[in-house]
Design a protein around this motif. Structure first.
Motif, short mmCIF file in Angstrom:
data_model
loop_
_atom_site.label_atom_id
_atom_site.label_comp_id
_atom_site.label_asym_id
_atom_site.label_seq_id
_atom_site.Cartn_x
_atom_site.Cartn_y
_atom_site.Cartn_z
N ILE A 86 -31.37 65.43 -36.91
CA ILE A 86 -30.97 64.80 -35.65
C ILE A 86 -31.94 63.69 -35.27
O ILE A 86 -31.53 62.60 -34.85
N GLU A 87 -33.24 63.95 -35.42
CA GLU A 87 -34.23 62.92 -35.10
C GLU A 87 -34.10 61.72 -36.03
O GLU A 87 -34.25 60.56 -35.60
N ALA A 88 -33.81 61.98 -37.33
CA ALA A 88 -33.62 60.87 -38.26
C ALA A 88 -32.40 60.04 -37.88
O ALA A 88 -32.43 58.80 -37.96
N ILE A 89 -31.33 60.70 -37.46
CA ILE A 89 -30.13 59.97 -37.05
C ILE A 89 -30.41 59.13 -35.81
O ILE A 89 -29.96 57.97 -35.69
N GLU A 90 -31.17 59.69 -34.86
CA GLU A 90 -31.50 58.94 -33.65
C GLU A 90 -32.37 57.73 -33.97
O GLU A 90 -32.16 56.64 -33.43
N ARG A 91 -33.36 57.92 -34.86
CA ARG A 91 -34.19 56.78 -35.25
C ARG A 91 -33.36 55.73 -35.98
O ARG A 91 -33.54 54.53 -35.77
N PHE A 92 -32.46 56.19 -36.84
CA PHE A 92 -31.61 55.26 -37.58
C PHE A 92 -30.73 54.47 -36.62
O PHE A 92 -30.57 53.25 -36.77
N ALA A 93 -30.16 55.15 -35.63
CA ALA A 93 -29.31 54.46 -34.65
C ALA A 93 -30.12 53.44 -33.86
O ALA A 93 -29.63 52.33 -33.59
N ALA A 94 -31.35 53.80 -33.48
CA ALA A 94 -32.19 52.86 -32.73
C ALA A 94 -32.54 51.65 -33.59
O ALA A 94 -32.51 50.50 -33.11
N ASP A 95 -32.88 51.89 -34.87
CA ASP A 95 -33.22 50.77 -35.76
C ASP A 95 -32.01 49.87 -35.99
O ASP A 95 -32.13 48.64 -36.00
N VAL A 96 -30.85 50.48 -36.18
CA VAL A 96 -29.63 49.70 -36.40
C VAL A 96 -29.32 48.84 -35.17
O VAL A 96 -28.98 47.66 -35.28
#
Length: 322
Positions: A86-96
């Motif tokens: 979940i944290e990786a998905i949130e970081r990925f969404a923020a980076d995107v």
């Protein structure tokens, strides 16, 4: 006879009393050692389901050597993996979101300014900016789409034995036949017997994507007439693949950063020509195969100041053999 019957009844009552006491003690022990921990684990799992955004600690019974301890360890590992994903998905969404916002801002500014341009030269420059930003957005969206579905594809597909000798030979032939705008040749060498297939378990298409990314990266940094060398060899229980170029090398402070998402350091290319996802995706694929990847600089001859020079960059991939 009456005395014998009375004695037997008393004996039965005594046995019943002892059995009742034993059952009560066993029930208390079972409730405290099995039912209680299982209930606590179930309550924790329910809290995880309800509070997915907040980290919930699963009770730790791993010191126990029975099934309850094993269940507790499995639930804790599963919960940690869930929260990490979940944290990786949130970081990925923020980076995107951050990466998409830059070209969109530039594109919006150019579109709003275009009607105000008074000369053909100004309009041509603005149209060039718009075209550049659109291409950058298209490249970013394609790479982001590839990165977002990578984990799901690796989980769904069954691993098979991949013949690295054939894979590397094919990719080398393709790279040499499709050279675009440069004369960099690719050479491949296998350190081992000719019969060795250098087989590893995995997904051939994704491993081919890793090698293609490394080859494309090496060719883009190589000088005209340079060479990119691939070496494949066996190191005990691992297969090592080395990709070397004759470019300017990598800054020492960027040897780890280049594998971060959206990081790019290409001063010889124009801004926005690379999404910065190639090496990040490569690292993700290699780690999903249980391997490792890192970068280092090739050491050249010593310069006039006596310090060794940089002869190029080297990427090393190690994958567990079959």
């Amino acid at each position: 006879i009456d005395q014998m019957v009375t004695a037997e009844r008393l004996a039965i009552l005594k046995v019943f009393g002892v059995a009742a006491v034993v059952m009560f003690v066993l029930s208390v022990l079972l409730a405290s050692t099995i039912a209680g921990p299982v209930r606590r684990l179930a309550d924790a799992a329910e809290r995880v389901r309800r509070r997915i955004r907040a980290r919930v600690e699963i009770p730790d019974f791993t010191k126990r050597r029975d099934e309850i301890g094993h269940l507790s360890g499995a639930l804790r590992d599963m919960t940690d993996s869930l929260y990490n994903r979940i944290e990786a998905i949130e970081r990925f969404a923020a980076d995107v979101s951050h990466e998409l916002k830059n070209p969109l801002t530039s594109l919006r500014s150019a579109v709003e300014t275009l009607p105000l341009a008074k000369t053909d030269n100004s309009r041509a420059r603005l149209l060039s900016v718009i075209e550049h930003d659109v291409k950058r957005l298209d490249r970013l969206i394609s790479d982001i789409s590839d990165a977002s579905r990578l984990d799901a594809e690796l989980q769904r597909q069954d691993a098979a034995q991949v013949d690295l000798r054939r894979l590397l030979t094919t990719l080398t032939l393709v790279a040499n036949e499709t050279r675009l705008g440069h004369s960099t040749m690719v050479e491949v060498k296998f350190d081992g017997p000719a019969s060795d297939q250098f087989s590893v378990p995995g997904h051939d298409s994704r491993l081919g994507q890793v090698i293609s990314n490394l080859l494309s990266n090496a060719q883009s940094f190589s000088c005209e007439g340079g060479k990119v060398r691939i070496l494949c060899r066996r190191r005990k229980a691992e297969i090592e693949i080395i990709v070397e170029d004759e470019g300017p090398g990598i800054r020492e402070d960027a040897l780890e950063k280049i594998f971060e998402r959206f990081y790019t350091d290409r001063p010889h290319q124009g801004f926005g020509q690379n999404s910065g996802l190639g090496l990040s995706i490569s690292k993700q694929i290699v780690e999903a195969h249980g391997g490792r990847i890192w970068a280092e600089n090739r050491v050249g001859p010593r310069g006039e100041d006596g310090e060794p020079t940089v002869a190029g960059a080297r990427f090393v991939v190690r994958l567990p053999a079959k």
